[in-house]
Structure formats: C-alpha cells, structure tokens
Enzyme design. Structure first.
Site, short mmCIF file in Angstrom:
data_model
loop_
_atom_site.label_atom_id
_atom_site.label_comp_id
_atom_site.label_asym_id
_atom_site.label_seq_id
_atom_site.Cartn_x
_atom_site.Cartn_y
_atom_site.Cartn_z
N GLU B 210 0.85 -1.18 0.00
CA GLU B 210 0.00 0.00 0.00
C GLU B 210 0.89 1.23 0.00
O GLU B 210 2.11 1.12 0.14
CB GLU B 210 -0.95 -0.01 1.20
N HIS B 248 -4.47 3.36 8.05
CA HIS B 248 -3.24 2.88 8.68
C HIS B 248 -2.31 4.07 8.95
O HIS B 248 -2.19 4.94 8.10
CB HIS B 248 -2.48 1.92 7.75
#
Lengths: 387, 290
Positions: B210, B248
């Site tokens: 990511e 996150h």
C-alpha cells in the site's frame, strides 16, 4: 497533528533556539501595533496555515512601514489561503505572525524524522536551505547529509558536530548549529514527533536563527501529551473528518459521489481503487475498523447520508470480527432514522452472512446485495451515473 | 514446512485474560495452534478454558517451553511486554496492538533485531500456516486452505479478501503474514521473501502493498536480484490524496514519495505481475500455478 509555525517556534525557542522577534496577531489593528513595536522600517507578515508552499502563494509578505499595514494584514486575515498543498478550497487564515526582517548571510536546512526502514531517528541537513527538502533531494541530492541516531546511545555530540561543520566552517556558527540540532532532537523525543524541521535556518551576522519551523506530532503518541490538544487548530482540519475521528472512524473526504463504507484500511483503499477502475468516483474513504459495533456502523452511515454529494452508498465488508448481522442492524437503523432514499449496494462476506442477508431482505429498504465484489463495484458505478 | 510458525510452535498469549486476548487465544486453539499458556500479572494459577495463566513471560516459558507469543496489550503499555518476551527467550513475537507510539516500537525493535528474534507487527492480523494448522493472530481461520502460495501483506482485511479468493479458486496457502499497518514494524517484505525463498513448500508469492514508505520498492529490488519464484502483487491506494493517513498510520504519501504508481512501476520493472483489479488475484494465481 500539525503545529503552526508560531507554535513550532515557541517550542524550539523554549529549548534555546533563536527565532526572529515578533508576535502573533488575530486582527489588522493588532498587526499594526505589533509591526510598530518592532521599530524597524520593514516587517514580514506570515499567514499561519497548515500547508507548505506559503511563499509562492503570497502568504508571506515583506512589508514596508510606509505602507498601510492594516490593509496588508486585512488582505490575508479571515481569508482562505490556497497553496500548492491545500487543494483548491484552501485553508482559513485566522492568525498572522508579524516578525522582524533579518539580514540573511546564508540559508541552511535541518530536519529530523523517524526513518521507516532503519527504525532510527534520522537527522537531515543541507547547506542549501530555503527550498523544500523534496526539491533539494531532486536538484542537489549530494548536498543533503543524513545521520542516524543510535537508539540506545542517543544523540552524541560528535554526530551533531559533524553535521554542524558540514553546514559551516566557522566555529562560532557551528557551535550554535550544534545547540539547534540538540534542541530539535530533544523536542522530537519529548513530544513524540514525526517531523521537526527548520527551513531555513539562517546565518545572520554572527547569529544562527530559525526563520521558519515546522513540527508534526505523531497521532499515536498524542495520548502522552494531552496538553498539546490545546494547540490543535480545528479550523485547519476538515470538520467531517474530525467528527468521524471522535466516533472512532477513519474518514477522509474525496471528490466523487459514491459513498463508501469498508472495514479495514487496506480493503478500504482497494475498494476506492476498484470503483475508479470501473469509471466511478468515490466520495470518501471510510474505515469502520475490524471490530466495529452496531453504533459505529450507524454513525458511519449517518456521515454518508448527511453528505449531499453522495448518490449511492457502497458497503464492502469482509466480516471477521465484525459480524454481518451487526453490520446489517447498524445500516438498517441509520436508513430508517434518516429516511433518505439513497440506494445502497452491499457486498458482504464472512461471519453470520446469512443472518445479515435476511435482515436486509426483510427490511424492505433499497439495499441491493451483490455477492461478487467486482460486480458490486460495477453496479455502484452504474447507479451513481443514473441517479 | 511453512515459515515462522508450525505444528511444533508453542504459543502463549500476553494479555490472555482480556476480552480480545481470550477470544483470539481460543480461536487460535480451535484452529489447531498449540496454545500452551497465557500471561496476565496477578493471575498466575488461573486458567482460561484450560490454558494456564502466568504472572510473567519468564514463568510461562519455564513451565511450558513457549517459543511464540501473541500480544494483546493496550498501546500505551505495549513496549515493555515486547522486551519481556525477548528477554524470556521468545523467538517469534506477534504484536496485534494498534496505535503504539512509533518511537516506542523503534526502541524495542533495536533489541529485537540485536537478539536475532522476529517481531511481526505491531498493528498486524498476525501469521497463519494452514498446512501446519497453526494460526497466531486474529484472521478468520476458516477462509484458509493448505497449499503452495505465500502471502505477505501490510493490511488485515485486504489479506482476508485475497486469501478468500485464492481458496475459492482452489489455491491453498503455505503461510500468510500481515506485516502491520504502522510506519515502523518488525519484519518487512524482504525479510519474509528471504524466508519464502528457502521454503520448499512455497511455490509462488502474493505481495499486498500500500502507499507510504518504500518497503515495496525495496522488495522489488530484492526480487529483481534473483528471488526465483513468481510474485503477484497488488498495491492499494492509487486514489489516495497526498498527506492524508489512509486509516493505517503508515499509509501516507509524503513529499511525493510512497505513491502507488511509484511502487507499481518498481515491482513491474522487477518482473512482478502487478494486478490492477483486486478481485482478479485469485484467478491469476490459479492460472499461474496451472
């Protein structure tokens, strides 16, 4: 959490770093008084916004005392400032830092971060300051020096000295730079920062002065520094994002019209990517977390239902800890409460899926269940185009 | 085989008497994991559904021979339990906790690495080796199936999504590991790729990355230098705006670096098959393995 320039300078000054004389003003008259107190023929007016690129955007202006200071201050105070980092809507300017203008002999760069790969505090320095570090890294990569701090030994004098002498040959100047490095390092550690930056750090005659400063506190460390919450400037943050955070949700506003609810950050990002791959535009990123309750799911739905840009809601849940029946109850409750006829496309997988599906079917609400993630995303894009 | 954890792993849970600690310790045991004990100070002598509780990790290791620990303690206090596990001789430490201050993680990581131990996480779903019937983490066990694909990811639910696809296509997994969504984590892509390279059971690897940091670029460099097994990758966050943390703590594009586009290019240059549509990972792996 980002701090303003004036807040960052205050923290550094408390630890002995020299900053320009000046004061913070909230209205043009205060600005004029502050400027006069500096007893100089020119001053600098610096708009306090959480964004880089202020110089180019006209948010920093050197003004002669012959000019109408109140008018110049009124040009920015209360206005929205658009820089290359704010997006087109800009950020509001509620405070102006009025500072003395210093003679600049040399502009340098100092920055401290926690490096991901090595997991060590890393000091970056360059004798060429005044431009942002990304530009510097592109144009003069050989003029950036980085030094890593040993996690048990801490910042040793010799490392600070080695950096300082790379920035200046003069002992008088280098000694001051060493103290600045130590002050920055201590701030970084004491406040759980993710960035402490002085750019530019200038040499003015025989003094070393922080002309601009930027400090970012790491959100995960904030619980140790509750007093810093007082310094949070809510006007610089999106109000929906702030209220979502209060509800335990992770929400980020985007430009499209497909409202998204997903559990888990990675799956949420992947869902946005999938929608855009099928030609749609998501209105938001929204992660309800791995173990969301019925209440949290309801709050998430309410955020999307209140957003008048949203034409269709796309729910993508891979239930592990979050059970599908809990999700369904939260969604149904929010839809009934707000009585908005927004179509909902739901792709739900995992624990208690059969109960969740039955709850939706029996609800009589415009919720379409589609088993395949790819098909569900395509359908959401279609619906958004026709509504 | 499989990597990191196996049939012989003896696992304890630090924080076993808390709600999540209890729930997941029992779920791991149901999956087949040898849950030999738990640690909660002040509760030595008690049992959690038959699993003995100890005051200290040291006691737990002495009594049970534990070598793997699953940690569920609040973020504010997570630093000490990791160091306690290292000092008691635990080899593999899985830290589920989200929101640990990165400076705390960084300081314990130094000791973990110096002692040659493995830290998975923090902010991770954990690790599971289906052929070994061993799960140390919070992932739903039932979606997994024993087989030849190694899965490495920075995400939780996105990994479940991919594993579910693999299983539905009849493609099983050797070991699935979540590296954790924080900026500072223990094991990285390259560490795990090295283990997969030496694992005869792993024939192919799915890498789920990511935005943020440069771990995917480093993985690409390692793969390019001769990993020798096929790698299929997906990178989440092509649509992420710069400067925003996408859920996150580690998923943030800063100063133009850490973009999905940069990572995709690096991986493609290394010969990795990068999938654009997340829903196609399962079928691609099925075709690849014939």
């Amino acid at each position: 959490m980002h701090l303003h320039e004036y807040q960052s300078k205050e923290l550094l000054a408390k630890r002995g770093v020299q900053v320009p004389r000046g004061s913070l003003c909230y209205d043009p008259l205060e600005g004029l008084i502050a400027a006069r107190q500096l007893r100089s023929d020119k001053v600098v007016l610096k708009a306090q916004v959480h964004a880089g690129g202020r110089g180019k955007a006209g948010a920093v202006a050197v003004v002669s005392m012959d000019e109408d200071i109140r008018a110049r201050a009124a040009e920015v105070l209360g206005k929205r400032m658009v820089t290359e980092q704010t997006g087109p809507q800009g950020k509001p300017v509620s405070a102006l830092l009025v500072e003395e203008v210093l003679h600049i002999d040399k502009e340098m760069y100092l920055g401290i971060i926690l490096s991901r790969g090595s997991a060590r505090i890393t000091i970056m320095a360059s004798p060429f300051g005044g431009v942002d570090i990304e530009t510097l890294a592109r144009d003069k990569p050989d003029q950036i020096y980085t030094t890593q701090v040993h996690p048990l030994r801490g910042l040793t004098d010799y490392k600070a000295r080695a950096i300082a002498y790379r920035l200046s040959d003069s002992k008088k100047i280098a000694t001051q730079i060493m103290d600045v490095i130590a002050a920055m390092y201590n701030t970084f550690l004491e406040l759980d920062c993710s960035l402490v930056e002085i750019n530019p750090l200038i040499v003015s005659g025989e003094r070393v002065v922080a002309l601009d400063a930027k400090i970012t506190l790491d959100d995960s460390g904030l619980f140790r520094h509750p007093e810093m919450e007082l310094w949070r400037d809510r006007s610089q943050e999106d109000s929906l994002e702030l209220s979502a955070k209060k509800d335990g949700l992770s929400y980020i506003k985007l430009d499209g019209n497909i409202g998204c609810i997903v559990n888990g950050a990675g799956l949420a990002m992947a869902t946005l990517d999938l929608i855009s791959l099928h030609g749609g535009a998501p209105a938001n990123f929204l992660d309800v977390g791995g173990g969301a309750s019925e209440q949290v799911v309801g709050d998430a739905m309410s955020i999307l239902l209140d957003d008048n840009r949203v034409k269709v809601i796309f729910i993508n849940i891979f239930g592990g800890i979050l059970r599908c029946d809990v999700l369904a109850r939260g969604v149904i409750r929010a839809l009934r409460r707000q009585q908005v006829a927004i179509p909902v496309i739901a792709r739900i997988e995992g624990t208690n899926i059969h109960v969740g599906r039955r709850l939706f079917e029996e609800s009589g609400l415009p919720v379409q269940m589609i088993g395949s993630l790819d098909e569900a995303a395509k359908r959401a894009v279609e619906v958004a185009k026709t509504v | 085989m499989a990597i990191l954890v196996n049939r012989e792993s003896r696992v304890i849970c630090q924080g076993i008497t808390g709600r999540n600690g209890t729930f997941h310790s029992l779920a791991c045991r149901d999956y087949g994991t040898k849950m030999v004990g738990g640690v909660t100070p002040g509760k030595q002598g008690e049992f959690v559904d038959g699993i003995p509780v100890f005051n200290t990790v040291w006691n737990a290791v002495q009594e049970t021979g534990a070598d793997v620990s699953l940690i569920f303690v609040p973020a504010a206090h997570a630093k000490d339990p990791i160091l306690e596990a290292v000092d008691a001789g635990i080899q593999v430490i899985v830290c589920i906790t989200e929101g640990i201050p990165p400076l705390d993680t960084a300081s314990v990581l130094y000791t973990v690495r110096e002692q040659g131990r493995f830290l998975i996480g923090p902010n991770t779903p954990g690790v599971i080796s289906p052929p070994e019937e061993c799960k140390v983490g919070i992932m739903p066990g039932y979606i997994h199936k024993p087989g030849p694909v190694g899965v490495i990811s920075r995400s939780g639910t996105l990994t479940y999504e991919v594993v579910d696809q693999l299983t539905r296509e009849g493609v099983g997994q050797s070991t699935c590991i979540g590296l954790g969504g924080d900026p500072i984590v223990g094991l990285g892509f390259v560490d795990v790729l090295k283990m997969f390279k030496d694992d005869p059971q792993t024939e192919a690897v799915v890498l789920i990355g990511e935005i943020g940091g440069s771990a995917e670029e480093e993985a690409a460099e390692y793969i390019k230098a001769g990993f020798g097994k096929p790698v299929v990758a997906y990178i989440a966050g092509r649509l992420a705006p710069p400067g925003k943390r996408m859920g996150h703590a580690g998923a943030i594009i800063s100063g133009g670096s850490g973009t999905a586009q940069g990572k995709i290019k690096a991986l493609e240059d290394a010969g990795v098959t990068v999938v654009q549509n997340i829903t196609q990972v399962g079928t691609i792996l099925k075709d690849l393995l014939g």
